[in-house]
Design an enzyme around this catalytic site. Sequence first.
Site, PDB file in Angstrom:
ATOM      1  N   ASN A 261     -10.344  -2.800   2.379  1.00 25.61           N
ATOM      2  CA  ASN A 261     -10.040  -2.753   0.949  1.00 25.61           C
ATOM      3  C   ASN A 261     -11.318  -2.474   0.160  1.00 25.61           C
ATOM      4  O   ASN A 261     -12.411  -2.452   0.729  1.00 25.61           O
ATOM      5  CB  ASN A 261      -9.456  -4.093   0.484  1.00 25.61           C
ATOM      6  CG  ASN A 261      -7.971  -4.238   0.805  1.00 25.61           C
ATOM      7  OD1 ASN A 261      -7.281  -3.255   1.095  1.00 25.61           O
ATOM      8  ND2 ASN A 261      -7.488  -5.455   0.757  1.00 25.61           N
TER       9      ASN A 261
ATOM     10  N   HIS B  57      -4.111   1.045  11.936  1.00 26.07           N
ATOM     11  CA  HIS B  57      -3.906  -0.220  12.651  1.00 26.07           C
ATOM     12  C   HIS B  57      -5.260  -0.873  12.933  1.00 26.07           C
ATOM     13  O   HIS B  57      -6.082  -0.271  13.621  1.00 26.07           O
ATOM     14  CB  HIS B  57      -3.190   0.074  13.966  1.00 26.07           C
ATOM     15  CG  HIS B  57      -2.623  -1.148  14.619  1.00 26.07           C
ATOM     16  ND1 HIS B  57      -3.302  -2.352  14.683  1.00 26.07           N
ATOM     17  CD2 HIS B  57      -1.433  -1.359  15.231  1.00 26.07           C
ATOM     18  CE1 HIS B  57      -2.556  -3.233  15.304  1.00 26.07           C
ATOM     19  NE2 HIS B  57      -1.415  -2.661  15.641  1.00 26.07           N
TER      20      HIS B  57
ATOM     21  N   TYR C 194       0.949  -4.288  12.139  1.00 25.15           N
ATOM     22  CA  TYR C 194       0.886  -2.852  11.857  1.00 25.15           C
ATOM     23  C   TYR C 194       1.779  -2.031  12.780  1.00 25.15           C
ATOM     24  O   TYR C 194       2.519  -1.164  12.333  1.00 25.15           O
ATOM     25  CB  TYR C 194      -0.582  -2.377  11.858  1.00 25.15           C
ATOM     26  CG  TYR C 194      -1.322  -2.902  10.629  1.00 25.15           C
ATOM     27  CD1 TYR C 194      -1.654  -4.254  10.516  1.00 25.15           C
ATOM     28  CD2 TYR C 194      -1.639  -2.087   9.568  1.00 25.15           C
ATOM     29  CE1 TYR C 194      -2.288  -4.757   9.391  1.00 25.15           C
ATOM     30  CE2 TYR C 194      -2.282  -2.574   8.426  1.00 25.15           C
ATOM     31  CZ  TYR C 194      -2.604  -3.907   8.351  1.00 25.15           C
ATOM     32  OH  TYR C 194      -3.226  -4.404   7.233  1.00 25.15           O
TER      33      TYR C 194
ATOM     34  N   HIS D 215       0.825  -1.219   0.000  1.00 27.37           N
ATOM     35  CA  HIS D 215       0.000   0.000   0.000  1.00 27.37           C
ATOM     36  C   HIS D 215       0.859   1.269   0.000  1.00 27.37           C
ATOM     37  O   HIS D 215       0.503   2.284   0.609  1.00 27.37           O
ATOM     38  CB  HIS D 215      -0.943   0.037   1.203  1.00 27.37           C
ATOM     39  CG  HIS D 215      -1.961  -1.062   1.220  1.00 27.37           C
ATOM     40  ND1 HIS D 215      -3.204  -0.937   0.664  1.00 27.37           N
ATOM     41  CD2 HIS D 215      -1.907  -2.320   1.717  1.00 27.37           C
ATOM     42  CE1 HIS D 215      -3.871  -2.074   0.827  1.00 27.37           C
ATOM     43  NE2 HIS D 215      -3.112  -2.929   1.456  1.00 27.37           N
TER      44      HIS D 215
HETATM   45 FE1  HDD Z   1      -2.578  -4.788   5.497  1.00 21.41          FE
HETATM   46  C1  HDD Z   1      -1.115  -1.755   5.204  1.00 21.41           C
HETATM   47  C2  HDD Z   1      -5.536  -3.476   4.302  1.00 21.41           C
HETATM   48  C3  HDD Z   1      -4.001  -7.932   5.473  1.00 21.41           C
HETATM   49  C4  HDD Z   1       0.165  -6.005   6.948  1.00 21.41           C
HETATM   50  N1  HDD Z   1      -3.198  -2.977   4.877  1.00 21.41           N
HETATM   51  C5  HDD Z   1      -2.441  -1.843   4.822  1.00 21.41           C
HETATM   52  C6  HDD Z   1      -3.216  -0.756   4.312  1.00 21.41           C
HETATM   53  C7  HDD Z   1      -4.461  -1.247   4.056  1.00 21.41           C
HETATM   54  C8  HDD Z   1      -4.450  -2.643   4.416  1.00 21.41           C
HETATM   55  C9  HDD Z   1      -5.636  -0.474   3.501  1.00 21.41           C
HETATM   56  C10 HDD Z   1      -2.716   0.657   4.086  1.00 21.41           C
HETATM   57  C11 HDD Z   1      -3.041   1.551   5.227  1.00 21.41           C
HETATM   58  C12 HDD Z   1      -2.579   2.957   4.914  1.00 21.41           C
HETATM   59  O1  HDD Z   1      -3.205   3.587   4.038  1.00 21.41           O
HETATM   60  O2  HDD Z   1      -1.618   3.388   5.529  1.00 21.41           O
HETATM   61  N2  HDD Z   1      -4.379  -5.558   4.921  1.00 21.41           N
HETATM   62  C13 HDD Z   1      -5.485  -4.839   4.547  1.00 21.41           C
HETATM   63  C14 HDD Z   1      -6.614  -5.731   4.438  1.00 21.41           C
HETATM   64  C15 HDD Z   1      -6.179  -6.981   4.762  1.00 21.41           C
HETATM   65  C16 HDD Z   1      -4.775  -6.866   5.073  1.00 21.41           C
HETATM   66  C17 HDD Z   1      -8.019  -5.308   4.054  1.00 21.41           C
HETATM   67  C18 HDD Z   1      -6.941  -8.259   4.828  1.00 21.41           C
HETATM   68  C19 HDD Z   1      -8.187  -8.343   5.129  1.00 21.41           C
HETATM   69  N3  HDD Z   1      -2.014  -6.624   6.066  1.00 21.41           N
HETATM   70  C20 HDD Z   1      -2.750  -7.797   5.997  1.00 21.41           C
HETATM   71  C21 HDD Z   1      -2.003  -8.875   6.614  1.00 21.41           C
HETATM   72  C22 HDD Z   1      -0.830  -8.326   7.057  1.00 21.41           C
HETATM   73  C23 HDD Z   1      -0.854  -6.932   6.688  1.00 21.41           C
HETATM   74  C24 HDD Z   1      -2.492 -10.306   6.754  1.00 21.41           C
HETATM   75  C25 HDD Z   1       0.334  -8.966   7.769  1.00 21.41           C
HETATM   76  C26 HDD Z   1       0.286 -10.043   8.467  1.00 21.41           C
HETATM   77  N4  HDD Z   1      -0.769  -4.028   5.937  1.00 21.41           N
HETATM   78  C27 HDD Z   1       0.195  -4.709   6.586  1.00 21.41           C
HETATM   79  C28 HDD Z   1       1.392  -3.850   6.951  1.00 21.41           C
HETATM   80  C29 HDD Z   1       0.978  -2.467   6.360  1.00 21.41           C
HETATM   81  C30 HDD Z   1      -0.387  -2.754   5.767  1.00 21.41           C
HETATM   82  C31 HDD Z   1       2.705  -4.412   6.532  1.00 21.41           C
HETATM   83  C32 HDD Z   1       1.959  -1.807   5.406  1.00 21.41           C
HETATM   84  C33 HDD Z   1       2.023  -0.358   5.797  1.00 21.41           C
HETATM   85  C34 HDD Z   1       1.328  -0.288   7.054  1.00 21.41           C
HETATM   86  O3  HDD Z   1       0.830  -1.519   7.387  1.00 21.41           O
HETATM   87  O4  HDD Z   1       1.207   0.697   7.740  1.00 21.41           O
HETATM   88  O5  HDD Z   1       1.526  -3.805   8.309  1.00 21.41           O
END
Ligand code: HDD
Length: 724
Positions: free
Chosen positions: A149, A340, A363, A76
């Site tokens: 999402n 988060h 997160y 993202h």
């Molecule tokens: Fe995630 C970012 C949505 C599963 C780990 N995620 C992130 C963002 C969104 C989502 C919208 C961007 C937020 C922003 O604008 O800063 N993610 C989802 C959805 C998931 C999902 C809808 C499943 C239903 N995500 C998911 C899993 C993991 C992560 C299973 C890890 C185990 N997601 C992350 C992250 C991020 C992230 C690595 C990257 C940047 C951040 O968090 O701040 O932690």
Amino acid sequence: MPKKKRDESSAKDTDLRAFRENDESQYLTTNQGLRVNDDQNSLTAGERGPSLLEDFHLREKITHFDHERIPERVVHARGSAAHGYFQVYKSLAPLTKAAFLQDPTVKTPVFVRFSTVVGSRGSSDLARDARGFAVKFYTQEGNYDLVGNNMPVFFIQDALKFPDLVHAVKPEPHHEMPQAAAAHDTFWDFISMMPESIHMIMWVMSDRAIPRSYRMMEGFGVHTFRLVNDKGQARFVKFHWKPLLGLHSVVWDEAQKISGKDPDFHRRDLWDAIENGAYPEWEFGIQVVEEKDERKFDFDLLDPTKLIPEELVPVQRVGKMTLNRNPDNFFSETEQVAFHPGHLVSGIDFSNDPLLQGRLFSYTDTQLIRLGGPNSHEIPINRPVAPVHNNQRDGHMRQTINNGRTSYQPNSLGGGCPMQAKADLGGFVSYAEKMGTEKVRQRSQRFFDHFSQATLFWLSQSEPEQAHIVKAFRFELGKLEVPAIRERMIGMLTRVDPSLAKRVAQGLGVSVPTKFPTLLNESVPADGNPARYQPTVGTKAPGRSAALTMANTVKKGIKTRKVAILAGDGVDDADFNSMKKALTEAGAQAKVVAPRLGMLTGAKGTQIHIDFSFLTSSSVLFDAVYIPGGEKSVHALQMEEDAIEFVKEAYKHCKTIASTGAGNRLLGKACPGRDGPDHEGDRTATDEGLIIGCEGDSNLVVAAFIKAMAQHRHWARELKAQPA
Ligand code: HDD
């Protein structure tokens, strides 16, 4: 976030002297506040000598610049955001005690970030991808983040697989290609062995993955959460965002061209809409399931690869979110915002969805590296409006200056503060779910039907949507270099629908395998093997779901749609003026595209400002095209290859096109055989979405044009020209 006044020193402000006289912050200073006398020349030993180390301004400026970048989000990374507010329609007290869901008069500030998932920060907005839809509610009880999402399901069931998924889809590690695209071997290699992904893959291959605008896409919390009321009663809930402008997409050919013409297309669209006062709005929806009905369905509520069909549990629209202010600074707000899924308020709680549970760790962990330490909650965009009191101290970039001697609990020296709050004082109490179970590494049997909902999605699509899905698969799988991966995928598609597999295979010039290949990932007993999967008896999903097709979306009006009016000197003044007026009144944006920039003069002398030349624009950046009459104007356009291409492409992308009088000639040149009214008395509509009017027909044409535009696209044209 509470908002300060916008700094008016925008690029539009050309009266620098007036600005200087009025503004105290006019003088350049160092970071210590010292006024800088010369920002053009380094301090050197003589005019031609070496730079001196003592030049603190040079050192400070360059050091800060060297450290300007922070790590981009691992997923993202590419996003755009806006401020706004949320209001509930009526109190949800029977369902939840969350304070921001009680009072319809309360406006809760929000900050919303939309994103693509795969691409880097500088990648195109128009990649085929899921879109992030993350909402931060600044409630009086603390921040609540709904990090969702634009698709209601996810690729995987267990967070343990997330690094694998992301490694597979990101550019391949040896040569860092391709950027912001899933169409490469490693992604499909992984997917072809992960049948649990197939439902999400159907969504990603659909038009939902190439939205027309962030303002025209749905949002979903994805997981099942809980709502808890003040009596401690809990219910399961799925969260939805429904855009009031309806759900609209571009076509894939268009998406690829937009990526070249304007990779900031979605960012610009969101920014412009808000600057123009056309505030994007979504209704907040909930699907509520009683705890006792948890096992009522033929899928598991805890499985994030499944949705609850709206036919089984309708979405109740309970509130509305409006985005009404652009950020002041991209880095400080959009880049530094940290969402988060674990930021909850009392009245909302988790379920045991294993994907959600894993996210709760990820997160905070990622923010520690991305934002440089444990104090990212103190960055203004992340700060809650609710007061923060705790015994956490120090660390990188600490902003708060804590008073007093005590930073421990219990204490007597600080009067026992800060104290724990009982539930009736707003203290968060986790829902007391009964557990009593064994520690295992195992998924529930009920997670193992991966295909039924993928089939439901496919069967629910309209004919044009199905054709788009077939073409998307042909594109993605057509890019693969390893034939075995392609075969495994086609094998998997036979489990969704044999006709889908056949159509995809035809386009790829391969045959459908007769046997479903054995999946290599045996630890996921998810291959639909009936010996493993015992279907559960429950409320059966419908064969088709009307909520899953975009064909049923809102098609009212043309608010915020962009229309290109193609014109040259000598354009018919009446045609031009009546169309521009009507479009503006209907809330659309009419832009003049001409062979050059500057001003045009109409046949009767109207002075017209040109917005774009053909060189700086393209039909893919517009929703519809109008060619007014005027002999001289049309003659000039006919001389332009780009003008003909403009109309041709709009036609190919099934957009509404209208022409009047001499304008019909340009239309005829771009779309042979479609250059005149069929017969007298039927002056409009010789083809769906194509409005052709005689001289003097302006009013008829305007009305038909606006009506046709509200349909968004005219797919019949495409089905006829390029069946899939
Ligand atoms: Fe995630 C970012 C949505 C599963 C780990 N995620 C992130 C963002 C969104 C989502 C919208 C961007 C937020 C922003 O604008 O800063 N993610 C989802 C959805 C998931 C999902 C809808 C499943 C239903 N995500 C998911 C899993 C993991 C992560 C299973 C890890 C185990 N997601 C992350 C992250 C991020 C992230 C690595 C990257 C940047 C951040 O968090 O701040 O932690």
